[in-house]
Design a protein around this motif. Structure first.
Motif, short mmCIF file in Angstrom:
data_model
loop_
_atom_site.label_atom_id
_atom_site.label_comp_id
_atom_site.label_asym_id
_atom_site.label_seq_id
_atom_site.Cartn_x
_atom_site.Cartn_y
_atom_site.Cartn_z
N ARG A 121 2.34 -10.00 4.18
CA ARG A 121 1.15 -10.75 3.77
C ARG A 121 0.77 -11.82 4.77
O ARG A 121 -0.39 -12.22 4.85
CB ARG A 121 1.36 -11.42 2.40
CG ARG A 121 1.70 -10.43 1.32
CD ARG A 121 0.53 -9.55 0.96
NE ARG A 121 -0.15 -9.99 -0.23
CZ ARG A 121 0.29 -9.74 -1.47
NH1 ARG A 121 1.39 -9.04 -1.66
NH2 ARG A 121 -0.37 -10.16 -2.51
N ARG A 128 0.17 -3.29 9.03
CA ARG A 128 -0.75 -2.18 9.26
C ARG A 128 -0.29 -1.34 10.46
O ARG A 128 -0.21 -0.12 10.37
CB ARG A 128 -2.16 -2.75 9.52
CG ARG A 128 -3.26 -1.77 9.17
CD ARG A 128 -4.61 -2.43 9.23
NE ARG A 128 -4.80 -3.43 8.17
CZ ARG A 128 -5.14 -4.69 8.38
NH1 ARG A 128 -5.34 -5.14 9.60
NH2 ARG A 128 -5.29 -5.50 7.35
N ARG A 131 2.68 0.74 9.59
CA ARG A 131 2.36 1.89 8.76
C ARG A 131 1.67 2.96 9.59
O ARG A 131 2.04 4.14 9.56
CB ARG A 131 1.45 1.48 7.60
CG ARG A 131 1.24 2.63 6.60
CD ARG A 131 0.54 2.17 5.36
NE ARG A 131 -0.87 1.95 5.61
CZ ARG A 131 -1.78 2.93 5.56
NH1 ARG A 131 -1.44 4.15 5.26
NH2 ARG A 131 -3.04 2.65 5.79
N TRP B 177 6.58 -0.18 -1.14
CA TRP B 177 5.29 0.31 -0.65
C TRP B 177 4.16 -0.50 -1.26
O TRP B 177 3.24 -0.93 -0.57
CB TRP B 177 5.13 1.79 -1.02
CG TRP B 177 3.89 2.41 -0.46
CD1 TRP B 177 2.63 2.38 -1.01
CD2 TRP B 177 3.77 3.15 0.76
NE1 TRP B 177 1.75 3.05 -0.23
CE2 TRP B 177 2.42 3.53 0.89
CE3 TRP B 177 4.69 3.51 1.76
CZ2 TRP B 177 1.96 4.29 1.96
CZ3 TRP B 177 4.22 4.27 2.82
CH2 TRP B 177 2.87 4.63 2.93
N PHE B 181 2.50 -2.27 1.89
CA PHE B 181 1.43 -1.54 2.57
C PHE B 181 0.14 -1.48 1.79
O PHE B 181 -0.94 -1.42 2.39
CB PHE B 181 1.93 -0.13 2.92
CG PHE B 181 3.05 -0.13 3.90
CD1 PHE B 181 2.96 -0.84 5.10
CD2 PHE B 181 4.23 0.55 3.63
CE1 PHE B 181 3.99 -0.84 6.00
CE2 PHE B 181 5.28 0.54 4.53
CZ PHE B 181 5.16 -0.16 5.72
N PRO B 183 -1.34 -3.88 0.04
CA PRO B 183 -2.20 -5.03 0.31
C PRO B 183 -2.84 -4.94 1.68
O PRO B 183 -3.73 -5.73 2.00
CB PRO B 183 -1.25 -6.22 0.26
CG PRO B 183 -0.03 -5.76 -0.44
CD PRO B 183 0.07 -4.29 -0.19
N VAL B 184 -2.41 -3.99 2.47
CA VAL B 184 -2.84 -3.92 3.85
C VAL B 184 -3.66 -2.65 4.06
O VAL B 184 -3.97 -2.24 5.18
CB VAL B 184 -1.57 -4.03 4.72
CG1 VAL B 184 -1.34 -2.84 5.57
CG2 VAL B 184 -1.58 -5.33 5.49
N GLY B 185 -4.06 -2.08 2.94
CA GLY B 185 -4.99 -0.98 3.04
C GLY B 185 -4.44 0.41 2.76
O GLY B 185 -5.18 1.39 2.80
N ALA B 186 -3.14 0.49 2.46
CA ALA B 186 -2.58 1.82 2.23
C ALA B 186 -2.96 2.35 0.85
O ALA B 186 -3.21 1.58 -0.08
CB ALA B 186 -1.06 1.77 2.37
N LEU B 189 0.97 4.47 -3.98
CA LEU B 189 1.73 5.66 -4.40
C LEU B 189 1.55 5.86 -5.90
O LEU B 189 1.44 4.89 -6.65
CB LEU B 189 3.22 5.46 -4.10
CG LEU B 189 3.61 5.38 -2.62
CD1 LEU B 189 5.11 5.19 -2.51
CD2 LEU B 189 3.17 6.63 -1.89
#
Lengths: 214, 214, 214, 214
Positions: A121, A128, A131, B177, B181, B183-186, B189
DNA sequence: TATGAATGAGTTTTCATTCAT
DNA sequence: CATGAATGAAAACTCATTCAT
């Protein structure tokens, strides 16, 4: 091996940044970004605090470099394993598992993962990047290989991405265990054995000829 | 003089600690311990910075309270599921998985796990407490149930602890996850489906009647 | 002794301020003004922190009240002793010494003196008040009595103010010793004996018939 | 760009600690420990607040250093005076008085004494150190010299410790007067004259040939 | 380049004072 | 009158960053 002319003493300059990144890696992994002190990093790298600023603009930059550096080398190894897959899926998988175990054992991925998780965060670009350049490629390649094997009838049907996650997640748990609980007195996990048993379990669970579970 | 209402402060001795811990949970999970500012926590809890000190001696104390509080409630739920296992192992397992999915979905375990992982070296007692009171009991109960099922011939032989890890690790990956990820656009799941598919895979992989793998 | 009608329980109101000042006296003497906490004073006085503000506007006010209160009562005793001096100087002096010893022994002058000394720059009015209303009157009366005795030929010539200081200073040392070193393990001084020996020494040293010193 | 000179900061590793202690001495003596602000000390020392922490771990440490520093230098001077006493007691005493007056005049003993007295309960170790290393040695040496002179018949009998206190107490009063009342408008005491008159008074009062007092 | 003393903005912590009850 | 939870301004302390050397 070493090109002649490289003096043993005074092997400064070129190595400095790497030495600093290596020291930073340790300290960041131990304390987290915010709690890590540049004093400590400098001390561990054997340079003065001011010297850090000759190579990195800010603490954040140094942190980025650490994460970045943890990213590059492993990618290749993993990609390679999956790309040059010849032969049946089980063999591919066992080869891949061996490589993954090697990475987990020899490199500081554990520490990096810890940092990426903990600072996602505060440094979203890093999460990003990880990932996009590490997790998705690996998961994607794995899913692709699974899908291909499914198409060839080697594996039973089902969402390949979930299957890939089922496959790799114990490795994650393994490195996190080592970073989190072992330093605090826990018995280390036997990652190679764990990985091998898990792969066999997974392969049996994915065998196409099997009837419905339960 | 005062136009009714809007008192400069409210007195709510009883509720305050929980409100503060809840706010702190969010901020700590987001920033990590060191980067979290008491100002933010106070603001999010709707109290002054000074008020924090009426209930917690230091920032560290508050952090401990957050982790501690995340520990207590889930323990019971998990234990219960495994203890009152009647019937065949697959049913037990599916019931357990449902509960685990519920916890992963409804509670902030994800954030807590993130913090425990990230701060394990700075707060070893907390990592220790989490392992002893959360991880080991869960893993132990699971291993025990697996061993019993193996003894009854319901599951194939093999190290039960490793089998338990194979079983639960996707849940860990799932919450991580989500924290790291998403919160970062992923793409999030689908944890329930992932869990269900994994359980079935695992059960097939552990079926005793199967021949040797591969 | 107690006027009838005074209920034993609920003997509040009138006594409160005194109780508070007494508690404040102790805490201020122990910690000094700045380090004393109103919480402690309130607790020692057996009232709530808020209650202090029913009787004193600020912490400084309370401090002033403490110093003020230590001022009043002793003044009278001292003045009286010197004013109603009848008879030869030695008798006057011995009587006065006895009173001074009594004050030093029975009252918290020591603590007050400590505070006046320590806070003189932060509360100049208090230092001034103490000098003007306590120190100067006492020193003045003493000097006056000495001068008178010198005029009568009872004491040898010399600056009477210096003589007065020579006379009273061991008392100051005595109370300071008690406040400063006794709590830290020092043997208490035997103030009465010290005072008496000193008075006799002083009287001998001031005897007019003596030849030149040394 | 910079118009010559006026560097943002100077580097003076060696001198800094002393400069800081000197500045702290002034501020602590003026305000007392708790009311002294590190901001003020830093400003008076001409450094930033952060610089204080390069040399002293905490405010308390700095305070200790101040007291400690006030302790060291004077000890020697006093000891020496008494040890090398040759000749009759009166001469010794007059020499000693001169030295004591010098210390009282040239050094900040007054401020230090004020602080030791005022903070004795908050810093008991300091009060203890001062007694053990400053007060007791001085009082002890003085008592010893008096006892020796009594044995030689130079001084009349009586408790030598009380006699020593009678002897030195005006010096204490003198420095306290200067610290406490002079800044608040009082006439300064003429310490040299006071000391000299007192010594003569004391010598007369201790003369062995005198008859009973009064 | 390299150093490390010095800076100063930012954070935690304290506590006199207020005010709803 | 009395309480004590809550406030908020002030103070101690930290540490990334700068810069004279």
């Amino acid at each position: 091996m070493l090109p002649a002319g490289r003096p043993k003493f005074k092997r400064r300059k070129a190595e400095r940044p790497e030495e600093i990144v290596a020291a930073a890696m340790e300290v960041f992994a131990e304390k987290g970004f915010a709690a890590a002190r540049l004093d400590d990093i400098a001390a561990r790298a054997g340079v003065s605090k001011g010297a850090l600023y000759l190579y990195f603009e800010t603490k954040e930059d140094l942190f980025r470099a650490v994460i970045e550096q943890g990213l590059a080398p492993n990618l290749g190894r993993m990609q390679a394993a999956l790309v040059e897959h010849r032969g049946a899926f089980p063999e591919l998988l066992r080869a891949f598992a061996a490589i993954a175990v090697g990475i987990a054992t020899d490199t500081p991925v554990g520490g990096i993962a810890k940092m990426v998780i903990g600072e996602s965060r505060n440094f979203p670009e890093l999460a990003r990047a990880w990932r996009e350049r590490m997790v998705e490629p690996a998961l994607g390649a794995m899913s692709g290989a699974i899908a291909a094997a499914q198409a060839r009838g080697e594996l039973r049907a089902g969402d390949p991405r979930h299957a890939a996650i089922s496959l790799v997640s114990p490795m994650l748990l393994g490195v996190i265990w080592r970073e989190t609980f072992v330093p605090v007195g826990a018995e280390p996990l036997d990652i190679p054995t764990l990985a091998q048993q898990h792969v066999e379990l997974w392969l049996r669970g994915m065998r196409p000829d099997a009837g419905a579970a339960a």
